[in-house]
Design a protein around this motif. Sequence first.
Motif, PDB file in Angstrom:
ATOM      1  N   VAL A 221     -10.256  50.158  -0.147  1.00 20.20           N
ATOM      2  CA  VAL A 221     -10.995  48.572   0.286  1.00 20.20           C
ATOM      3  C   VAL A 221      -9.986  47.473   1.156  1.00 20.20           C
ATOM      4  CG1 VAL A 221     -11.497  46.345  -0.201  1.00 20.20           C
ATOM      5  CG2 VAL A 221     -11.730  48.128  -2.196  1.00 20.20           C
ATOM      6  N   THR A 222      -9.050  48.162   1.038  1.00 15.99           N
ATOM      7  CA  THR A 222      -8.335  47.558   2.262  1.00 15.99           C
ATOM      8  C   THR A 222      -8.326  48.186   3.455  1.00 15.99           C
ATOM      9  OG1 THR A 222      -5.993  46.862   0.686  1.00 15.99           O
ATOM     10  CG2 THR A 222      -5.764  46.671   3.359  1.00 15.99           C
ATOM     11  N   ALA A 223      -8.572  49.283   3.219  1.00 16.68           N
ATOM     12  CA  ALA A 223      -9.049  50.213   4.652  1.00 16.68           C
ATOM     13  C   ALA A 223     -10.194  49.823   5.426  1.00 16.68           C
ATOM     14  CB  ALA A 223      -8.607  51.413   5.006  1.00 16.68           C
ATOM     15  N   SER A 224     -10.687  49.831   4.821  1.00 19.53           N
ATOM     16  CA  SER A 224     -12.757  49.022   4.972  1.00 19.53           C
ATOM     17  C   SER A 224     -12.536  48.120   5.368  1.00 19.53           C
ATOM     18  CB  SER A 224     -13.526  49.741   3.591  1.00 19.53           C
ATOM     19  OG  SER A 224     -13.375  50.875   2.991  1.00 19.53           O
ATOM     20  N   VAL A 225     -11.717  47.067   4.899  1.00 21.00           N
ATOM     21  CA  VAL A 225     -12.147  45.928   4.542  1.00 21.00           C
ATOM     22  C   VAL A 225     -11.948  45.152   5.910  1.00 21.00           C
ATOM     23  CG1 VAL A 225     -10.962  44.332   3.235  1.00 21.00           C
ATOM     24  CG2 VAL A 225     -13.146  43.540   3.604  1.00 21.00           C
ATOM     25  N   ILE A 226     -10.820  45.337   6.132  1.00 20.18           N
ATOM     26  CA  ILE A 226      -9.902  45.157   7.694  1.00 20.18           C
ATOM     27  C   ILE A 226     -11.187  44.810   8.762  1.00 20.18           C
ATOM     28  CG2 ILE A 226      -7.963  44.916   8.645  1.00 20.18           C
ATOM     29  CD1 ILE A 226      -6.952  43.832   6.248  1.00 20.18           C
ATOM     30  N   GLY A 227     -11.874  45.849   9.005  1.00 20.44           N
ATOM     31  CA  GLY A 227     -12.460  45.859  10.543  1.00 20.44           C
ATOM     32  C   GLY A 227     -13.591  44.667  10.367  1.00 20.44           C
ATOM     33  N   SER A 228     -14.000  44.480   8.909  1.00 22.23           N
ATOM     34  CA  SER A 228     -15.123  44.060   8.571  1.00 22.23           C
ATOM     35  C   SER A 228     -14.568  41.839   9.085  1.00 22.23           C
ATOM     36  CB  SER A 228     -15.447  43.798   7.861  1.00 22.23           C
ATOM     37  OG  SER A 228     -16.090  45.325   7.110  1.00 22.23           O
ATOM     38  N   PHE A 229     -13.801  42.079   9.098  1.00 17.72           N
ATOM     39  CA  PHE A 229     -13.258  39.958   9.222  1.00 17.72           C
ATOM     40  C   PHE A 229     -13.821  39.170  10.541  1.00 17.72           C
ATOM     41  CE2 PHE A 229      -9.791  40.847   5.620  1.00 17.72           C
ATOM     42  CZ  PHE A 229     -10.589  40.764   5.021  1.00 17.72           C
ATOM     43  N   ALA A 230     -13.066  39.867  11.473  1.00 12.79           N
ATOM     44  CA  ALA A 230     -13.699  40.025  13.145  1.00 12.79           C
ATOM     45  C   ALA A 230     -14.797  39.292  12.723  1.00 12.79           C
ATOM     46  CB  ALA A 230     -12.955  40.565  13.964  1.00 12.79           C
ATOM     47  N   VAL A 231     -16.157  40.256  13.233  1.00 13.52           N
ATOM     48  CA  VAL A 231     -17.045  39.716  13.410  1.00 13.52           C
ATOM     49  C   VAL A 231     -17.688  38.551  12.628  1.00 13.52           C
ATOM     50  CG1 VAL A 231     -19.501  40.938  13.472  1.00 13.52           C
ATOM     51  CG2 VAL A 231     -18.146  41.961  14.294  1.00 13.52           C
ATOM     52  N   THR A 232     -17.768  38.945  11.049  1.00 16.59           N
ATOM     53  CA  THR A 232     -18.017  37.616  11.000  1.00 16.59           C
ATOM     54  C   THR A 232     -17.482  35.592  10.383  1.00 16.59           C
ATOM     55  OG1 THR A 232     -18.492  39.190   8.743  1.00 16.59           O
ATOM     56  CG2 THR A 232     -18.744  36.994   8.107  1.00 16.59           C
ATOM     57  N   THR A 233     -16.126  36.043  11.155  1.00 15.98           N
ATOM     58  CA  THR A 233     -15.205  34.670  11.239  1.00 15.98           C
ATOM     59  C   THR A 233     -15.714  34.548  12.186  1.00 15.98           C
ATOM     60  OG1 THR A 233     -12.969  35.868  10.185  1.00 15.98           O
ATOM     61  CG2 THR A 233     -12.735  34.279  11.343  1.00 15.98           C
ATOM     62  N   MET A 234     -15.829  35.702  13.839  1.00  5.39           N
ATOM     63  CA  MET A 234     -16.457  34.244  14.739  1.00  5.39           C
ATOM     64  C   MET A 234     -17.640  34.221  15.116  1.00  5.39           C
ATOM     65  SD  MET A 234     -13.334  35.076  15.675  1.00  5.39           S
ATOM     66  CE  MET A 234     -13.463  34.541  17.336  1.00  5.39           C
ATOM     67  N   LEU A 235     -18.603  35.150  13.746  1.00  2.47           N
ATOM     68  CA  LEU A 235     -19.919  34.237  13.711  1.00  2.47           C
ATOM     69  C   LEU A 235     -19.519  32.905  13.490  1.00  2.47           C
ATOM     70  CD1 LEU A 235     -22.710  34.286  14.649  1.00  2.47           C
ATOM     71  CD2 LEU A 235     -22.740  35.439  12.190  1.00  2.47           C
ATOM     72  N   THR A 236     -19.040  32.851  12.448  1.00  3.29           N
ATOM     73  CA  THR A 236     -19.323  31.722  11.594  1.00  3.29           C
ATOM     74  C   THR A 236     -17.925  30.574  12.103  1.00  3.29           C
ATOM     75  OG1 THR A 236     -19.121  32.362   9.326  1.00  3.29           O
ATOM     76  CG2 THR A 236     -17.944  30.207   9.364  1.00  3.29           C
ATOM     77  N   LYS A 237     -17.544  30.612  13.152  1.00  2.00           N
ATOM     78  CA  LYS A 237     -16.797  30.281  14.048  1.00  2.00           C
ATOM     79  C   LYS A 237     -17.199  29.020  15.510  1.00  2.00           C
ATOM     80  CE  LYS A 237     -13.234  29.024  17.852  1.00  2.00           C
ATOM     81  NZ  LYS A 237     -12.282  30.236  18.672  1.00  2.00           N
ATOM     82  N   ASN A 238     -18.087  30.001  15.525  1.00  2.00           N
ATOM     83  CA  ASN A 238     -19.364  29.841  16.668  1.00  2.00           C
ATOM     84  C   ASN A 238     -20.707  29.168  15.938  1.00  2.00           C
ATOM     85  OD1 ASN A 238     -17.253  31.194  18.450  1.00  2.00           O
ATOM     86  ND2 ASN A 238     -18.097  32.881  17.977  1.00  2.00           N
ATOM     87  N   ALA A 239     -20.909  29.073  14.807  1.00  2.21           N
ATOM     88  CA  ALA A 239     -22.186  28.571  14.717  1.00  2.21           C
ATOM     89  C   ALA A 239     -21.875  27.068  14.214  1.00  2.21           C
ATOM     90  CB  ALA A 239     -22.442  29.564  14.124  1.00  2.21           C
ATOM     91  N   PHE A 240     -20.582  27.128  13.944  1.00  2.24           N
ATOM     92  CA  PHE A 240     -19.620  25.746  13.003  1.00  2.24           C
ATOM     93  C   PHE A 240     -19.923  25.218  14.769  1.00  2.24           C
ATOM     94  CE2 PHE A 240     -20.142  26.746   8.991  1.00  2.24           C
ATOM     95  CZ  PHE A 240     -19.827  25.248   8.306  1.00  2.24           C
ATOM     96  N   LEU A 241     -19.791  25.635  15.639  1.00  2.00           N
ATOM     97  CA  LEU A 241     -18.828  24.832  17.339  1.00  2.00           C
ATOM     98  C   LEU A 241     -20.211  24.467  17.785  1.00  2.00           C
ATOM     99  CD1 LEU A 241     -16.310  26.890  18.498  1.00  2.00           C
ATOM    100  CD2 LEU A 241     -15.718  24.405  17.575  1.00  2.00           C
ATOM    101  N   ASP A 242     -21.239  25.073  17.688  1.00  2.91           N
ATOM    102  CA  ASP A 242     -22.654  25.102  18.469  1.00  2.91           C
ATOM    103  C   ASP A 242     -22.832  23.873  17.636  1.00  2.91           C
ATOM    104  OD1 ASP A 242     -22.434  27.117  19.848  1.00  2.91           O
ATOM    105  OD2 ASP A 242     -23.680  28.519  18.824  1.00  2.91           O
ATOM    106  N   GLU A 243     -22.993  23.645  16.198  1.00  5.47           N
ATOM    107  CA  GLU A 243     -23.516  22.401  15.328  1.00  5.47           C
ATOM    108  C   GLU A 243     -22.637  21.405  15.691  1.00  5.47           C
ATOM    109  OE1 GLU A 243     -26.162  22.927  14.144  1.00  5.47           O
ATOM    110  OE2 GLU A 243     -27.025  24.693  14.611  1.00  5.47           O
ATOM    111  N   ILE A 244     -21.263  20.987  15.996  1.00  3.22           N
ATOM    112  CA  ILE A 244     -20.662  19.794  15.653  1.00  3.22           C
ATOM    113  C   ILE A 244     -20.911  18.964  17.309  1.00  3.22           C
ATOM    114  CG2 ILE A 244     -17.862  19.625  15.957  1.00  3.22           C
ATOM    115  CD1 ILE A 244     -17.276  21.528  13.610  1.00  3.22           C
TER     116      ILE A 244
END
Length: 355
Positions: A221-244
Amino acid sequence: MWPYILKRILMMIPTLLGVLTLTFVVIQFVPGGPVEQLMLQLKGRGGGGVGVQGMEASGAGSDYRGRRGVDPQQIAQIRALYGFDKPPLQRYWLMLKRFARFDLGQSYYQHQSVWSLIKSKLPVSISLGLWTFFLTYLISVPLGIAKAVRAGSRFDFATSLLVLTGYAIPGFVLGVLLLVLFGGGTFWQLFPLRGLTSDDWDQLSLVGKVLDYLWHMVLPVTASVIGSFAVTTMLTKNAFLDEIRKQYVLTARAKGLPERRVLWKHVFRNAMIPLVTGFPSAFIGAFFTSSLLIETLFSLDGLGLLSYDSVLRRDYPVVLGTLYLFTLIGLVTKLISDLCYVLVDPRIQFERLER
């Protein structure tokens, strides 16, 4: 909305037919099919492989005539065994009729139905997929919000460096590194090398079974999940910045509302629309997109390994059956994702968008 749903459902039919037709046509020109493989087994033994045993069970015989090769009558029996005695167009229509009844056929080599094979591999894919899905969202969404609130800070820079580094490292490379470090390779033997459970799993208590399962899942699970963090994290950050940065946030702040209330009551709801609408695709896709290399590395017999082995062995019923099922699930999930836009934001009207 109902006309839109009906139109999308009708569009699924030619899409599904196109995928199946293209794959079926390609299969007709791929060398080394099941007939050729069984003939090679007959020449190399006299017989004894799985395919030979299946042929003998069906009454096709298995005599090999030395330099003269396989008897033509036996070749005809082999072709009939696998259904290749019929013209391609007839086999194509028979395949479509089976799929219309959700009959995925029988495996050439494993003597099981394709449905049985998929069900037997699902526990591995579900385990990897669900853990990857939930850990990705549970970690990435709060992290993305924190990065948006602290945009430009050292925290933002450091976390961006970490998640992008994890994204750049292939999962199978990270898996090898984890095995070397913690799987008894060179340093510490803290976690098992393979499988979902231990050999004595049936003898453990309920708590012991849960702990043993979690113990086995840590490294894959660690090997599978590490690479998945970046896309969701940056998408969340950019979506919040646009709304703010939008006017309604400035108005809410000007009215004297607390920053926490502005963030969680006003910004959060609008910023989460792209993430919430992607939940169905991410959730269903997690079952069927587990990495083949991760499964191979940790000896996990899942759907990825099943599909790969089926292609190598030219097990066409498994190839076409799994392709049909996964394509259908993907099309339905895409429709559900689109409908989630209406559930999250009722202002969206598909009829108006089409005009």
